[in-house]
Design a protein around this motif. Structure first.
Motif, PDB file in Angstrom:
ATOM      1  N   PRO A  25       0.818  -1.223  -0.093  1.00 17.74           N
ATOM      2  CA  PRO A  25       0.133   0.014   0.019  1.00 17.74           C
ATOM      3  C   PRO A  25       0.807   1.333   0.084  1.00 17.74           C
ATOM      4  CG  PRO A  25       0.074  -0.976   2.316  1.00 17.74           C
ATOM      5  CD  PRO A  25       0.811  -1.927   1.219  1.00 17.74           C
ATOM      6  N   PHE A  26       1.654   1.462  -0.918  1.00 18.17           N
ATOM      7  CA  PHE A  26       2.486   2.734  -1.256  1.00 18.17           C
ATOM      8  C   PHE A  26       1.601   3.758  -1.839  1.00 18.17           C
ATOM      9  CE2 PHE A  26       5.716  -0.626  -1.509  1.00 18.17           C
ATOM     10  CZ  PHE A  26       6.557  -0.209  -0.609  1.00 18.17           C
ATOM     11  N   PHE A  27       0.260   4.136  -1.287  1.00 13.18           N
ATOM     12  CA  PHE A  27      -0.701   5.025  -1.681  1.00 13.18           C
ATOM     13  C   PHE A  27      -1.514   5.486  -0.765  1.00 13.18           C
ATOM     14  CE2 PHE A  27      -2.185   0.602  -2.632  1.00 13.18           C
ATOM     15  CZ  PHE A  27      -3.220   0.529  -1.596  1.00 13.18           C
ATOM     16  N   SER A  28      -2.163   6.608  -0.839  1.00 20.60           N
ATOM     17  CA  SER A  28      -3.173   6.815  -0.082  1.00 20.60           C
ATOM     18  C   SER A  28      -4.663   6.241  -0.002  1.00 20.60           C
ATOM     19  CB  SER A  28      -3.496   8.601  -0.297  1.00 20.60           C
ATOM     20  OG  SER A  28      -2.389   9.319  -0.264  1.00 20.60           O
ATOM     21  N   CYS A  29      -4.942   5.913   1.023  1.00 19.27           N
ATOM     22  CA  CYS A  29      -6.170   5.126   1.426  1.00 19.27           C
ATOM     23  C   CYS A  29      -7.387   5.742   0.992  1.00 19.27           C
ATOM     24  CB  CYS A  29      -6.021   4.108   2.427  1.00 19.27           C
ATOM     25  SG  CYS A  29      -4.736   3.070   2.563  1.00 19.27           S
ATOM     26  N   HIS A  30      -7.751   6.427  -0.167  1.00 19.72           N
ATOM     27  CA  HIS A  30      -8.707   6.950  -0.509  1.00 19.72           C
ATOM     28  C   HIS A  30      -9.895   6.104  -0.372  1.00 19.72           C
ATOM     29  CE1 HIS A  30      -7.037  10.853  -1.202  1.00 19.72           C
ATOM     30  NE2 HIS A  30      -5.837  10.128  -1.949  1.00 19.72           N
ATOM     31  N   PHE A  31     -11.187   6.905   0.206  1.00 21.52           N
ATOM     32  CA  PHE A  31     -12.491   5.986   0.063  1.00 21.52           C
ATOM     33  C   PHE A  31     -13.570   7.196   0.010  1.00 21.52           C
ATOM     34  CE2 PHE A  31     -11.442   7.233   4.586  1.00 21.52           C
ATOM     35  CZ  PHE A  31     -12.752   7.578   5.004  1.00 21.52           C
ATOM     36  N   ASP A  32     -14.598   6.520  -0.306  1.00 16.54           N
ATOM     37  CA  ASP A  32     -16.110   7.572  -0.318  1.00 16.54           C
ATOM     38  C   ASP A  32     -17.055   6.923   0.282  1.00 16.54           C
ATOM     39  OD1 ASP A  32     -16.967   5.891  -2.396  1.00 16.54           O
ATOM     40  OD2 ASP A  32     -16.102   7.136  -4.027  1.00 16.54           O
ATOM     41  N   LEU A  71      -5.191   9.988  -6.153  1.00 11.95           N
ATOM     42  CA  LEU A  71      -6.281  10.683  -5.702  1.00 11.95           C
ATOM     43  C   LEU A  71      -7.617  10.439  -6.422  1.00 11.95           C
ATOM     44  CD1 LEU A  71      -6.660  13.389  -3.922  1.00 11.95           C
ATOM     45  CD2 LEU A  71      -6.911  14.757  -5.898  1.00 11.95           C
ATOM     46  N   VAL A  72      -8.670  10.087  -5.514  1.00 17.12           N
ATOM     47  CA  VAL A  72      -9.994   9.959  -6.092  1.00 17.12           C
ATOM     48  C   VAL A  72     -10.862  11.214  -6.535  1.00 17.12           C
ATOM     49  CG1 VAL A  72     -12.144   8.716  -5.754  1.00 17.12           C
ATOM     50  CG2 VAL A  72     -10.034   7.766  -4.989  1.00 17.12           C
ATOM     51  N   VAL A  73     -11.250  11.456  -7.468  1.00 18.48           N
ATOM     52  CA  VAL A  73     -12.230  12.605  -8.017  1.00 18.48           C
ATOM     53  C   VAL A  73     -13.477  12.096  -8.408  1.00 18.48           C
ATOM     54  CG1 VAL A  73     -12.444  14.658  -9.049  1.00 18.48           C
ATOM     55  CG2 VAL A  73     -10.288  14.038  -8.230  1.00 18.48           C
ATOM     56  N   GLY A  74     -14.367  12.159  -7.908  1.00 17.76           N
ATOM     57  CA  GLY A  74     -16.054  11.505  -8.289  1.00 17.76           C
ATOM     58  C   GLY A  74     -15.566  10.172  -8.698  1.00 17.76           C
ATOM     59  N   ASP A  75     -16.004   9.669  -9.946  1.00 16.03           N
ATOM     60  CA  ASP A  75     -15.794   8.023 -10.182  1.00 16.03           C
ATOM     61  C   ASP A  75     -14.685   7.712 -10.692  1.00 16.03           C
ATOM     62  OD1 ASP A  75     -18.422   7.678  -9.327  1.00 16.03           O
ATOM     63  OD2 ASP A  75     -19.332   7.961 -11.269  1.00 16.03           O
ATOM     64  N   TRP A  76     -13.550   8.641 -10.694  1.00 18.11           N
ATOM     65  CA  TRP A  76     -12.294   8.269 -11.387  1.00 18.11           C
ATOM     66  C   TRP A  76     -11.194   8.395 -10.216  1.00 18.11           C
ATOM     67  CZ3 TRP A  76     -11.807   6.788 -16.176  1.00 18.11           C
ATOM     68  CH2 TRP A  76     -12.865   7.064 -17.162  1.00 18.11           C
ATOM     69  N   HIS A  77     -10.262   7.441 -10.354  1.00 17.60           N
ATOM     70  CA  HIS A  77      -9.375   7.332  -9.593  1.00 17.60           C
ATOM     71  C   HIS A  77      -7.766   7.745 -10.167  1.00 17.60           C
ATOM     72  CE1 HIS A  77      -7.116   4.957  -5.859  1.00 17.60           C
ATOM     73  NE2 HIS A  77      -6.632   6.122  -5.966  1.00 17.60           N
ATOM     74  N   TYR A  78      -7.409   8.690 -10.113  1.00 16.53           N
ATOM     75  CA  TYR A  78      -5.909   9.266 -10.941  1.00 16.53           C
ATOM     76  C   TYR A  78      -4.809   9.089 -10.080  1.00 16.53           C
ATOM     77  CZ  TYR A  78      -9.205  12.541 -13.224  1.00 16.53           C
ATOM     78  OH  TYR A  78     -10.128  13.105 -14.189  1.00 16.53           O
ATOM     79  N   ARG A 120      -5.948   7.077 -15.136  1.00 15.19           N
ATOM     80  CA  ARG A 120      -7.494   7.058 -14.319  1.00 15.19           C
ATOM     81  C   ARG A 120      -8.224   6.074 -14.691  1.00 15.19           C
ATOM     82  NH1 ARG A 120     -11.388  12.194 -16.331  1.00 15.19           N
ATOM     83  NH2 ARG A 120     -12.206  10.857 -18.283  1.00 15.19           N
ATOM     84  N   VAL A 121      -8.583   5.300 -13.614  1.00 12.31           N
ATOM     85  CA  VAL A 121      -9.535   4.185 -13.594  1.00 12.31           C
ATOM     86  C   VAL A 121     -10.797   4.576 -13.185  1.00 12.31           C
ATOM     87  CG1 VAL A 121      -8.455   3.329 -11.647  1.00 12.31           C
ATOM     88  CG2 VAL A 121      -9.536   1.714 -12.948  1.00 12.31           C
ATOM     89  N   ASN A 122     -11.775   4.196 -13.794  1.00 15.45           N
ATOM     90  CA  ASN A 122     -13.367   4.477 -13.202  1.00 15.45           C
ATOM     91  C   ASN A 122     -13.710   3.343 -12.354  1.00 15.45           C
ATOM     92  OD1 ASN A 122     -16.321   4.024 -13.488  1.00 15.45           O
ATOM     93  ND2 ASN A 122     -15.911   6.042 -14.636  1.00 15.45           N
ATOM     94  N   VAL A 123     -14.171   3.841 -11.119  1.00  7.40           N
ATOM     95  CA  VAL A 123     -14.259   2.979 -10.049  1.00  7.40           C
ATOM     96  C   VAL A 123     -15.532   2.093 -10.276  1.00  7.40           C
ATOM     97  CG1 VAL A 123     -12.941   4.611  -8.587  1.00  7.40           C
ATOM     98  CG2 VAL A 123     -15.397   4.435  -8.698  1.00  7.40           C
ATOM     99  N   LEU A 124     -16.503   2.193 -11.167  1.00  4.33           N
ATOM    100  CA  LEU A 124     -17.330   1.622 -11.541  1.00  4.33           C
ATOM    101  C   LEU A 124     -17.302   0.737 -12.583  1.00  4.33           C
ATOM    102  CD1 LEU A 124     -20.236   4.440 -11.003  1.00  4.33           C
ATOM    103  CD2 LEU A 124     -19.455   2.808  -9.212  1.00  4.33           C
ATOM    104  N   SER A 125     -16.973   1.219 -13.787  1.00  2.21           N
ATOM    105  CA  SER A 125     -16.709   0.442 -14.941  1.00  2.21           C
ATOM    106  C   SER A 125     -15.617  -0.269 -14.940  1.00  2.21           C
ATOM    107  CB  SER A 125     -17.193   1.331 -16.213  1.00  2.21           C
ATOM    108  OG  SER A 125     -16.269   2.259 -16.262  1.00  2.21           O
TER     109      SER A 125
END
Length: 532
Positions: free
Chosen positions: A306-313, A377-384, A395-400
C-alpha cells in the motif's frame, strides 16, 4: 415593508459579523491533507505560473536549509519546516534537528522560528524521507510541528512553547507520507507502540555504520514494536488511544466520514523490505467518540504493497496491487472488483511532435505498485495516479473499470526569459538534475537526478475546484481538468515550474488558501497567485 427588509438585512449582517472566524475553510489549509483531510477543496486557484520567471508569483522566501514538509496556512500565517542548516555538503548524510517557521501569508516575511531536536539520525532530503517529512498543523491560536527524527511540539502563534514531546523512533525503513491529521481535539500520528524496545530497531547508528538491526529484538512480543495510528491530545501531547491492527509506514492513511458510522480512518499494511505489521491488508478504523481506534473491518490481502493514499468515499475503499485497481465495499471491506490496469485501455501518447490515440492498448504502468509512490487521488468516479514505470497519467473508473492513459512530458525546462523558449522533455531521458539548497550544496540522495516518477515517495496530488495539481520532484507541476470526458491532451491545462529546470527539488504537496497556492521546494517557500 422596506423598513422590515432593512431591519432583517442589518440583523443578518450583524449575525455574520458576530460568528467566530473559523480556521477551516477557503481561507485555510490547516493540515497536510487540507481542511477536508483528503487533499481536495472547492475554490479558484491559479492554473498557470512560472517561478523561474516570477510570473504570477506573489512572493518567494529563501529558507536556510532544505525541507520537504507541505505548507500549512491559517489566517495571516504560513508554516513549514526545514532541517537545521548544514555547514558542508557531507553533513547531509546525518541530520536530526529541524526548524519550524512561521511566515506572513501576505509578504512571506519570516516572523519567528523554533528548533525541534531529534535523536534518530537520517540523511537530508532523501527520496523517501528526512526529518521534515511531516507537514505542520495549524489553527487560529496554535501550531504543531513534527520531527520524524523523534519529537513534536505545540506553539502559540507568537512561537511560545505550549508543550513538547521527545522519543527515539523506530527506524526500520525510510518512511514518507503517513501525514498527521487533526480530528477535533485529537492529532493522529503513526509511530511504534513500545517506545523503549522500538528504539532498539535502528537501521543506522551513524553514517555508513549499521545500527542494532531491523528485526524484532529478542524476547520482545512482535506486536509491541509494530507501528500504529495513535491518537494524541492536541492540548497536552499525551497519547489517548491507539488502533490495534497496525499501519505500515509506507502507507498514507486517509480520514473521512461515513453517514452511519461517523469519522473513520482507512489504512493499510504491507510493502517492501518486510514490514513487521501482519497480515498485510486494508482496514477501516473508527474515530467516533467512545469508539476511537476500534477496528470496523479488516481485509487481508496477500502481497499487498500500500504505497498509496487509502482514499475512500461513501461507497467504496480503494487500493492497488500488482497492476490492478481494487474496489472494496466501504462498510464491510469485501473485495468487490479487481480491475486490470494493463489491458484494454485508451491511450494518448506522443509520437514525434504529434498526438496519437490508441484503443484497447496494453500498458505497463508498474507491477507493484502501478503508481508513483504516495501519488493518487479519487475525484468523483475516477481514481487518478501518475504511473510508476512510464510518464503517463492514468485514471481508472471505479464503477466500470475503464482505464485511460495520457502521456505527460517527463520534465519542463523553463526558459528564464519567455515561455516561448520553454522546453518539454519526453520519455525516459537522463535528466541530470542537480538540486541545490540555499547554500548551493547538492542535496537529495535518492531519485534526485531523475524525473521524480516511480520509485520515490512523491507529493500527493491535490484538487482545487475542477483542477488536479501534481508537483513532481523536479518542480514540474501538471494541471489537469478533471471535468474532461476523456483523459486526452485537452485535459492537460498547463505544465508549470517551481524553479529552474535541473536545480529544483520538492516532495511537498501544494496547499491552497485565500485564492493562492503555496509550494515548498528545497530552497524556498512560494506563494502563487492568480494573474490580475
Amino acid at each position: 415593508m422596506f423598513y422590515r427588509f432593512y431591519l432583517l438585512t442589518v440583523a443578518l449582517l450583524l449575525a455574520i459579523l458576530m460568528v467566530p472566524r473559523s480556521s477551516v475553510g477557503a481561507d485555510s489549509w490547516n493540515q497536510p491533507a487540507g481542511p477536508n483531510r483528503n487533499w481536495q477543496v472547492e475554490g479558484e486557484a491559479p492554473t498557470q505560473w512560472s517561478v523561474t520567471r516570477n510570473e504570477n508569483i506573489r512572493w518567494r522566501t529563501l529558507l536556510p536549509e532544505a525541507g520537504m514538509s507541505s505548507v500549512a496556512v491559517t489566517g495571516s500565517r504560513v508554516f513549514t519546516t526545514t532541517h537545521v542548516p548544514i555547514e558542508k555538503g557531507e553533513d547531509k548524510e546525518w541530520v536530526t534537528d529541524i526548524v519550524g517557521f512561521c511566515l506572513d501569508a501576505d509578504s512571506g516575511e519570516i516572523l519567528w522560528k523554533v528548533t525541534l531536536p531529534g535523536s534518530a539520525g537520517i540523511s537530508l532530503a532523501g527520496g523517501f524521507t528526512d526529518g521534515t517529512v511531516f507537514g505542520p498543523i495549524a489553527e487560529d491560536e496554535r501550531v504543531w510541528f513534527f520531527n520524524r527524527c523523534g519529537s513534536m511540539g505545540c506553539y502559540d502563534l507568537e512561537g511560545n512553547e505550549i508543550w513538547f514531546r521527545e522519543w527515539k523512533p523506530r527506524f526500520k525503513h525510510n518512511n514518507r507520507q503517513a501525514e498527521p491529521f487533526l480530528v477535533g481535539d485529537t492529532i493522529l500520528y503513526v509511530e511504534v507502540a513500545d517506545k523503549k524496545n522500538g528504539s532498539r530497531i535502528q537501521k543506522w547508528a551513524a553514517p555508513g555504520k549499521r545500527g542494532e538491526g531491523t528485526n524484532v529484538p529478542e524476547g520482545v512480543e512482535p506486536r509491541q514494536v509494530w507501528t500504529y495510528i495513535h491518537g494524541f491530545d492536541k492540548n497536552t501531547g499525551e497519547i489517548i488511544w491507539r488502533e490495534d491492527v497496525g499501519t505500515s509506514i509506507h502507507n498514507t492513511p486517509i480520514v473521512g466520514k461515513l453517514a452511519d458510522v461517523g469519522l473513520v480512518v482507512a489504512h493499510g499494511r504491507g510493502g517492501g523490505h518486510g514490514p513487521l505489521e501482519k497480515p498485510y491488508g486494508h482496514s477501516l478504523t473508527s474515530l467516533a467518540p467512545g469508539s476511537e481506534g476500534k477496528t470496523l473491518w479488516n481485509t487481508d490481502i496477500d502481497k499487498y504493497s500500500p504505497f498509496f493514499s487509502c482514499h475512500f468515499d461513501d461507497r467504496y475503499a480503494y487500493g492497488f496491487i500488482e497492476g490492478n485497481h481494487l474496489v472494496m465495499d466501504v462498510n464491510s471491506g469485501k473485495l468487490l472488483r479487481r480491475q486490470p490496469l494493463t489491458e484494454g485501455a485508451t491511450l494518448w501518447k506522443r509520437v514525434g511532435n504529434k498526438w496519437v490515440r490508441e484503443e484497447n492498448a496494453n500498458v505497463s504502468p508498474g507491477k507493484n505498485p502501478p503508481n508513483t509512490k504516495q501519488a493518487n487521488l479519487v475525484v468523483g468516479d475516477w481514481h487518478y495516479f501518475p504511473c510508476h514505470d512510464i510518464h503517463y497519467l492514468a485514471r481508472v473508473n471505479v464503477l466500470s473499470g475503464k482505464v485511460e492513459y495520457l502521456e505527460l512530458p517527463s520534465q519542463l525546462m523553463p526558459d528564464a526569459k519567455d515561455a516561448s523558449g520553454d522546453q518539454m522533455l519526453w520519455g525516459k531521458l537522463k535528466h541530470k538534475n542537480k538540486p541545490l539548497n540555499a547554500k548551493g550544496f547538492a542535496i537529495g540522495n535518492k531519485g534526485h537526478d531523475g524525473s521524480g516518477w516511480g520509485h520515490i515517495s512523491s507529493a500527493s496530488p491535490m484538487r482545487v475546484g475542477p483542477y488536479l495539481y501534481w508537483p513532481a520532484v523536479t518542480g514540474t507541476t501538471y494541471v489537469i481538468d478533471t471535468r474532461a470526458e476523456e483523459l486526452n491532451p485537452d485535459a492537460l491545462v498547463a505544465v508549470n515550474d517551481l524553479g529552474p529546470g535541473g536545480e529544483t527539488w520538492t516532495l511537498a504537496s501544494l496547499s491552497y488558501a485565500n485564492g493562492c497556492l503555496y509550494a515548498h521546494t528545497m530552497r524556498e517557500v512560494i506563494c502563487i497567485e492568480v494573474a490580475e
